[in-house]
Structures are given as structure tokens and as C-alpha cells.
Write a protein that holds these residues in place. Sequence first.
Motif, PDB file in Angstrom:
ATOM      1  N   TYR A  48       0.832  -1.218  -0.116  1.00  0.00           N
ATOM      2  CA  TYR A  48      -0.207   0.037   0.182  1.00  0.00           C
ATOM      3  C   TYR A  48       0.811   1.178   0.030  1.00  0.00           C
ATOM      4  O   TYR A  48       0.595   2.208  -0.544  1.00  0.00           O
ATOM      5  CB  TYR A  48      -0.887   0.121   1.089  1.00  0.00           C
ATOM      6  CG  TYR A  48      -2.109  -1.072   1.262  1.00  0.00           C
ATOM      7  CD1 TYR A  48      -2.225  -1.631   0.084  1.00  0.00           C
ATOM      8  CD2 TYR A  48      -2.418  -1.539   2.221  1.00  0.00           C
ATOM      9  CE1 TYR A  48      -3.384  -2.738   0.143  1.00  0.00           C
ATOM     10  CE2 TYR A  48      -3.400  -2.473   2.326  1.00  0.00           C
ATOM     11  CZ  TYR A  48      -3.964  -2.820   1.193  1.00  0.00           C
ATOM     12  OH  TYR A  48      -4.842  -3.990   1.178  1.00  0.00           O
ATOM     13  N   LEU A 107      -4.253   3.851   4.049  1.00  0.00           N
ATOM     14  CA  LEU A 107      -4.802   2.321   4.099  1.00  0.00           C
ATOM     15  C   LEU A 107      -3.362   1.623   4.540  1.00  0.00           C
ATOM     16  O   LEU A 107      -3.480   0.755   5.140  1.00  0.00           O
ATOM     17  CB  LEU A 107      -4.819   1.822   2.775  1.00  0.00           C
ATOM     18  CG  LEU A 107      -6.116   2.353   2.060  1.00  0.00           C
ATOM     19  CD1 LEU A 107      -6.374   1.387   0.924  1.00  0.00           C
ATOM     20  CD2 LEU A 107      -7.426   1.657   2.939  1.00  0.00           C
ATOM     21  N   LEU A 155     -10.409  11.182  -0.296  1.00  0.00           N
ATOM     22  CA  LEU A 155     -11.015  10.139   0.447  1.00  0.00           C
ATOM     23  C   LEU A 155     -11.970  10.278   1.467  1.00  0.00           C
ATOM     24  O   LEU A 155     -13.260   9.570   1.593  1.00  0.00           O
ATOM     25  CB  LEU A 155      -9.909   9.110   0.939  1.00  0.00           C
ATOM     26  CG  LEU A 155     -10.325   7.762   1.555  1.00  0.00           C
ATOM     27  CD1 LEU A 155     -11.044   6.851   0.778  1.00  0.00           C
ATOM     28  CD2 LEU A 155      -9.020   7.208   2.049  1.00  0.00           C
ATOM     29  N   TYR A 161     -20.132   7.877  -0.987  1.00  0.00           N
ATOM     30  CA  TYR A 161     -20.242   6.510  -0.623  1.00  0.00           C
ATOM     31  C   TYR A 161     -20.589   6.778   0.998  1.00  0.00           C
ATOM     32  O   TYR A 161     -20.410   5.750   1.693  1.00  0.00           O
ATOM     33  CB  TYR A 161     -18.644   5.884  -0.468  1.00  0.00           C
ATOM     34  CG  TYR A 161     -18.326   5.907  -1.811  1.00  0.00           C
ATOM     35  CD1 TYR A 161     -18.870   4.737  -2.762  1.00  0.00           C
ATOM     36  CD2 TYR A 161     -17.259   6.658  -2.334  1.00  0.00           C
ATOM     37  CE1 TYR A 161     -18.435   4.650  -3.914  1.00  0.00           C
ATOM     38  CE2 TYR A 161     -16.967   6.456  -3.545  1.00  0.00           C
ATOM     39  CZ  TYR A 161     -17.505   5.608  -4.276  1.00  0.00           C
ATOM     40  OH  TYR A 161     -17.084   5.169  -5.800  1.00  0.00           O
ATOM     41  N   ASN A 200      -7.963  -6.981  -1.596  1.00  0.00           N
ATOM     42  CA  ASN A 200      -7.393  -5.320  -1.513  1.00  0.00           C
ATOM     43  C   ASN A 200      -6.369  -4.944  -2.135  1.00  0.00           C
ATOM     44  O   ASN A 200      -6.373  -3.778  -2.432  1.00  0.00           O
ATOM     45  CB  ASN A 200      -7.255  -5.501   0.294  1.00  0.00           C
ATOM     46  CG  ASN A 200      -8.421  -4.854   1.087  1.00  0.00           C
ATOM     47  OD1 ASN A 200      -9.619  -4.606   0.461  1.00  0.00           O
ATOM     48  ND2 ASN A 200      -8.187  -5.076   2.281  1.00  0.00           N
ATOM     49  N   VAL A 253      -6.737  -1.434  -4.451  1.00  0.00           N
ATOM     50  CA  VAL A 253      -5.841  -0.259  -4.282  1.00  0.00           C
ATOM     51  C   VAL A 253      -5.235  -0.265  -5.437  1.00  0.00           C
ATOM     52  O   VAL A 253      -4.796   1.077  -6.160  1.00  0.00           O
ATOM     53  CB  VAL A 253      -4.980  -0.244  -3.071  1.00  0.00           C
ATOM     54  CG1 VAL A 253      -4.190   0.790  -3.018  1.00  0.00           C
ATOM     55  CG2 VAL A 253      -5.872  -0.629  -1.900  1.00  0.00           C
ATOM     56  N   TRP A 312      -7.188   1.330  -8.158  1.00  0.00           N
ATOM     57  CA  TRP A 312      -7.418   2.801  -7.812  1.00  0.00           C
ATOM     58  C   TRP A 312      -5.889   3.655  -8.277  1.00  0.00           C
ATOM     59  O   TRP A 312      -6.146   4.702  -9.031  1.00  0.00           O
ATOM     60  CB  TRP A 312      -7.526   3.154  -6.161  1.00  0.00           C
ATOM     61  CG  TRP A 312      -7.234   4.632  -5.753  1.00  0.00           C
ATOM     62  CD1 TRP A 312      -7.836   5.441  -6.086  1.00  0.00           C
ATOM     63  CD2 TRP A 312      -6.045   5.113  -5.412  1.00  0.00           C
ATOM     64  NE1 TRP A 312      -7.524   6.585  -5.721  1.00  0.00           N
ATOM     65  CE2 TRP A 312      -6.114   6.444  -5.131  1.00  0.00           C
ATOM     66  CE3 TRP A 312      -4.968   4.355  -4.785  1.00  0.00           C
ATOM     67  CZ2 TRP A 312      -5.141   7.142  -4.588  1.00  0.00           C
ATOM     68  CZ3 TRP A 312      -3.915   5.358  -4.410  1.00  0.00           C
ATOM     69  CH2 TRP A 312      -4.221   6.637  -4.223  1.00  0.00           C
ATOM     70  N   MET A 325     -12.145   7.876  -6.010  1.00  0.00           N
ATOM     71  CA  MET A 325     -11.705   7.114  -4.760  1.00  0.00           C
ATOM     72  C   MET A 325     -12.315   5.721  -4.627  1.00  0.00           C
ATOM     73  O   MET A 325     -12.139   5.161  -3.567  1.00  0.00           O
ATOM     74  CB  MET A 325     -11.867   7.937  -3.724  1.00  0.00           C
ATOM     75  CG  MET A 325     -11.219   9.279  -3.516  1.00  0.00           C
ATOM     76  SD  MET A 325      -9.389   9.060  -3.747  1.00  0.00           S
ATOM     77  CE  MET A 325      -8.838   8.537  -2.443  1.00  0.00           C
ATOM     78  N   ALA A 326     -13.055   5.367  -5.830  1.00  0.00           N
ATOM     79  CA  ALA A 326     -14.001   3.995  -5.326  1.00  0.00           C
ATOM     80  C   ALA A 326     -13.064   2.716  -4.976  1.00  0.00           C
ATOM     81  O   ALA A 326     -13.339   2.165  -3.910  1.00  0.00           O
ATOM     82  CB  ALA A 326     -14.653   3.840  -6.701  1.00  0.00           C
ATOM     83  N   GLN A 362     -10.223   2.865  -2.996  1.00  0.00           N
ATOM     84  CA  GLN A 362      -9.674   3.005  -1.414  1.00  0.00           C
ATOM     85  C   GLN A 362     -10.897   2.729  -0.845  1.00  0.00           C
ATOM     86  O   GLN A 362     -10.976   2.187   0.292  1.00  0.00           O
ATOM     87  CB  GLN A 362      -9.128   4.215  -1.344  1.00  0.00           C
ATOM     88  CG  GLN A 362      -7.750   4.379  -1.829  1.00  0.00           C
ATOM     89  CD  GLN A 362      -6.934   5.311  -0.903  1.00  0.00           C
ATOM     90  OE1 GLN A 362      -6.950   5.385   0.286  1.00  0.00           O
ATOM     91  NE2 GLN A 362      -6.116   5.801  -1.715  1.00  0.00           N
ATOM     92  N   VAL A 363     -11.989   3.324  -1.084  1.00  0.00           N
ATOM     93  CA  VAL A 363     -13.524   3.133  -0.283  1.00  0.00           C
ATOM     94  C   VAL A 363     -13.695   1.936  -0.202  1.00  0.00           C
ATOM     95  O   VAL A 363     -14.169   1.113   0.903  1.00  0.00           O
ATOM     96  CB  VAL A 363     -14.520   3.969  -0.838  1.00  0.00           C
ATOM     97  CG1 VAL A 363     -15.850   3.722  -0.262  1.00  0.00           C
ATOM     98  CG2 VAL A 363     -14.157   5.591  -0.835  1.00  0.00           C
ATOM     99  N   ALA A 380     -11.759  -0.763  -0.528  1.00  0.00           N
ATOM    100  CA  ALA A 380     -11.075  -1.566   0.233  1.00  0.00           C
ATOM    101  C   ALA A 380     -11.223  -1.230   1.681  1.00  0.00           C
ATOM    102  O   ALA A 380     -11.143  -2.333   2.797  1.00  0.00           O
ATOM    103  CB  ALA A 380      -9.536  -0.922   0.193  1.00  0.00           C
ATOM    104  N   ILE A 381     -11.731   0.051   2.185  1.00  0.00           N
ATOM    105  CA  ILE A 381     -11.979   0.230   3.710  1.00  0.00           C
ATOM    106  C   ILE A 381     -13.162  -0.546   3.951  1.00  0.00           C
ATOM    107  O   ILE A 381     -13.311  -1.095   5.111  1.00  0.00           O
ATOM    108  CB  ILE A 381     -12.202   1.690   3.785  1.00  0.00           C
ATOM    109  CG1 ILE A 381     -10.899   2.642   3.715  1.00  0.00           C
ATOM    110  CG2 ILE A 381     -12.697   2.118   5.117  1.00  0.00           C
ATOM    111  CD1 ILE A 381     -11.016   3.951   3.615  1.00  0.00           C
TER     112      ILE A 381
END
Lengths: 168, 103
Positions: free
Chosen positions: A46, A54, A133, A143, B44, B48, B51, B59-60, B62-63, B65-66
Motif C-alpha cells: 500500500y 490504508l 478519500l 459513499y 484489497n 488499491v 485505484w 476514490m472508489a 480505496q473506499v 478497500a475500507i
Amino acid sequence: MTAEQIIFLIVAAGIVGSALMVVTTRKLIHAALWLVAALFGVAILYAILQAGFLVVVQVVVYIGAIAILFIFAVMLTRRELRDQGPQVRKGWWVAGLLGVLTFAGLSFIVSQWEGFSKLAAEIPADADTLGSLATALVSPNAYVLPFEVASVLLLAALIGAVYLAVKK
Amino acid sequence: MSIPLSWFLILSAALFSIGLFGVLARKNAIAILLGIELMLNAVNINLVAFWRYGTIAEMAGQVFAIIVFAVAAAEVAVGLALIISVYRQRNTVVADDLDLMKW
């Protein structure tokens, strides 16, 4: 080869090696510790991908919480763990074959895709990826709904885990 | 960045396959959950990487992944609670011995 590529290859070798140890080592506590090593490798990936938030989440949530939970569970169930005797089922070679086939199939499918060997553009110096983000997570146009559903899911999991694990 | 996207995709395919092997081959229920964690991490890495190699402002990846992090945490908490609860009652964590719901 650039320094970035060499770092990637070393980290990738570490991740694959640790992952193989997770699924093959006999002692479960060692498997859990090898999982920590693999998770650290993913955190470094990452960092290579410049996803700073992350990296922190990976270390705090995965290594700090999930891996520790695993170690707790291993210790709470240790006596019956049977460190002697096979740790894999009788048909383990079928599973191995399936794993190799999955790897070959996935690699073949992604190699057919035209973006396969794409290179990434540099992130511009003034780009605020962390800020966007954060905005994306709470913006009603983006989101916020998955974000709230995730919090409800975590609450449900918390209550469920307490209910299941408590001594009746 | 000098690393092609293919390297990340191949690595995550390898990690996913290793996790799959762990889930299918291991006897111990906790070891099966360890395999699931490896598979989630493979996913994941892919998210990433997509992304980073796609549009940075979108940002899809990373979102997602969260969200995967949150689901993994929930899954481990409930899964390990189930295993410990079963261990209390049946004194085993071997997945083959847990045939309570088979007939």
C-alpha cells in the motif's frame, strides 16, 4: 531494474513465502505469526501504491486487531490442537491442484486484458488523495451509505460476538 | 511509477490461490479463517492497485478497500466467537468433527 521494482519483488517474495507458511506450517500459533508477516508485506505494498491511509489502517486494524484476535483464539483452544498428526485433510492435493488452477486461470484472464502492463501516472504534487478519500466517505453523492452500513455491520458483529462467546 | 499493473495482479492472484488452498486443505477451523484473511488481502491489493493505476481523483478503489477491512473485522469477530463457543461445547476445533447440522 529500478529501486522501486526491486523493493516490490522483495516484498512480493516475502508475502508469498509468509502466505505459504500460513497454510502449511503445523503449529497454528506460528501460522498466525506468519499471517502478521504477510499483512506487513501488504502494508508495504500500500505504501508503494501511495495509499497512506490504508497503510495505517492495515497496521492498526489487521495487525493490531485481527491478528491479535487470531492469536487469542489459538491460545484459548490450544489444548485440543493436536500438534501431532496431519494438519491437512486427506484430499489436500485436490485443494493444491485447485489452487494452482485458480492461479493459472486468474493470470490467464488478466493477461488477456489490454490494460495488463499499464504504468501508473505520477500523482501530481498538489493532489490531496487523503482529503478526497475523507470527502468521498461522507459525501451523500458518493459513499456515505456504504460507510454507514459498515458501521451498523460492525455494531451487529460486536453484539453477535459477545452473545456467542459469553458463557451461558 | 515504474512497476507495471500486471505485477500487482499476478501477486494478488497468487495470494488468493494460496488462501484458497488453505481454506480447502486445513483441518483446523481457525486455520481456515486464516486462509480467508489471505484471500481478503489479495482482493484489497487488487482494489488499491486499480485505484492507483486508474483515475486518482476517483476514490472508489480505496473506499471499497475500507469496506473490505470493516467486513473482515466483523467476520473475524463473529467467526472466532463461533469457534470458541463450539470449542466449549464439543471440545474440538477440527472442522470435520463439526457435523451438528449434517444429517
